[in-house]
Scaffold this motif. Sequence first.
Motif, PDB file in Angstrom:
ATOM      1  N   ASP A 197       0.852  -1.176   0.000  1.00 11.83           N
ATOM      2  CA  ASP A 197       0.000   0.000   0.000  1.00 11.83           C
ATOM      3  C   ASP A 197       0.895   1.236   0.000  1.00 11.83           C
ATOM      4  O   ASP A 197       1.676   1.441   0.944  1.00 11.83           O
ATOM      5  CB  ASP A 197      -0.885  -0.033   1.237  1.00 11.83           C
ATOM      6  N   PRO A 198       0.804   2.086  -1.014  1.00  9.68           N
ATOM      7  CA  PRO A 198       1.679   3.267  -1.074  1.00  9.68           C
ATOM      8  C   PRO A 198       1.516   4.186   0.127  1.00  9.68           C
ATOM      9  O   PRO A 198       2.500   4.757   0.619  1.00  9.68           O
ATOM     10  CB  PRO A 198       1.247   3.960  -2.369  1.00  9.68           C
ATOM     11  N   GLU A 199       0.286   4.330   0.603  1.00 19.19           N
ATOM     12  CA  GLU A 199       0.048   5.211   1.755  1.00 19.19           C
ATOM     13  C   GLU A 199       0.763   4.691   2.995  1.00 19.19           C
ATOM     14  O   GLU A 199       1.339   5.459   3.770  1.00 19.19           O
ATOM     15  CB  GLU A 199      -1.460   5.316   2.016  1.00 19.19           C
ATOM     16  N   THR A 200       0.744   3.368   3.179  1.00 18.22           N
ATOM     17  CA  THR A 200       1.427   2.775   4.323  1.00 18.22           C
ATOM     18  C   THR A 200       2.928   3.005   4.240  1.00 18.22           C
ATOM     19  O   THR A 200       3.593   3.330   5.238  1.00 18.22           O
ATOM     20  CB  THR A 200       1.121   1.270   4.403  1.00 18.22           C
ATOM     21  N   LEU A 201       3.484   2.843   3.050  1.00 18.22           N
ATOM     22  CA  LEU A 201       4.915   3.080   2.873  1.00 18.22           C
ATOM     23  C   LEU A 201       5.271   4.520   3.221  1.00 18.22           C
ATOM     24  O   LEU A 201       6.253   4.782   3.930  1.00 18.22           O
ATOM     25  CB  LEU A 201       5.321   2.767   1.432  1.00 18.22           C
ATOM     26  N   LEU A 202       4.471   5.463   2.758  1.00 25.10           N
ATOM     27  CA  LEU A 202       4.753   6.871   3.054  1.00 25.10           C
ATOM     28  C   LEU A 202       4.636   7.156   4.549  1.00 25.10           C
ATOM     29  O   LEU A 202       5.433   7.929   5.105  1.00 25.10           O
ATOM     30  CB  LEU A 202       3.811   7.764   2.248  1.00 25.10           C
ATOM     31  N   ASP A 203       3.644   6.544   5.197  1.00 26.90           N
ATOM     32  CA  ASP A 203       3.501   6.733   6.645  1.00 26.90           C
ATOM     33  C   ASP A 203       4.736   6.226   7.382  1.00 26.90           C
ATOM     34  O   ASP A 203       5.232   6.876   8.314  1.00 26.90           O
ATOM     35  CB  ASP A 203       2.264   5.998   7.157  1.00 26.90           C
ATOM     36  N   ARG A 204       5.260   5.072   6.951  1.00 28.96           N
ATOM     37  CA  ARG A 204       6.434   4.509   7.623  1.00 28.96           C
ATOM     38  C   ARG A 204       7.681   5.351   7.341  1.00 28.96           C
ATOM     39  O   ARG A 204       8.541   5.511   8.222  1.00 28.96           O
ATOM     40  CB  ARG A 204       6.637   3.064   7.168  1.00 28.96           C
TER      41      ARG A 204
END
Length: 317
Positions: free
Chosen positions: A1-8
């Motif tokens: 999930d791109p959003e999850t990667l950015l959050d991390r």
Amino acid sequence: DPETLLDRLAVCAESGCEPLPLDLEQALLRLPPNPTPDLAERAKGIGSAAAAVVVARWFERGAPPPPEVELTWTLDLGSRVVPYDDHVLDRRGIANVSWPPVEPTGLAGLDALLTAPEMRPFRRVSRHFWPGMTPHHRELAAAHLAIGLIDRFDPPDITIDDLRNLTLAEGASGPATALVLAYFLTVKGDDAVPPLLQLAAKGALPAAETGRLLGLFGRRTRYEADLALPSLELAAKQGAHAEVWTILHHFLAVFLPREGERAQRPHTDTVVLATDIATWTGARGEIPEVAAHSKKRGSTSLIRACRSLHQFLTREA
């Protein structure tokens, strides 16, 4: 999930840390492949070098196109390498999987993962993680699973779960996916039917390649290709009759005995099943190899079966 990667990545930046390079590069492989410029702008604002340079660039360009996988066969006689569907010479041999280098991403670890290995991996090195590492590149994962699958050694070091995982992946299917599927149709039978159905439902079943490879299994390997017939019949009864017809069409073109070869019971069984499936699908169109047997003199079971199938396929509207 791109959003999850950015959050991390944001959590890393807040902690003053950069992600480990190989972890990040493997995460990129698992992202959806299409460009997402809006996410690229968000990545640039996170405040870490990894996010601003590596991830933002990936989102802007999208994933590199998957490599074109090629399947060849090294035959025992003279170590001759031939295309996998070459009928000139049939001997026991080894199936080889390779692909040309993809366009470099500039990320060393990622480029290494996308490069074809120079030799078959040792059995102790697990390849089961490939479908999970490249979930949008099914054929690339299949190529890694297929390396050394058909050779002089046994048992192969992949399991039916690897085929199931391939069906969960996305992306194109090709000869490597077909090789893995054909193998399990012959050795695992009905266990290979659900993956076949799932690939068919996704429009990702390499049916023609699977059929040709099953035919070659009967000529170039120790595996008995006709063992796949009950599973193919089951798959047809469960809704994949059109796809199974395509498999059998190409299976027959390779599997039927040629001039000077003796007909065996499995040849007749394959034609009989193909006739049933052709009836279910309303198939039309001559199969030259079937037509050739149908025109022979005599009344052997194979000749009679080929006449029946040929007459049905060439019937008038």
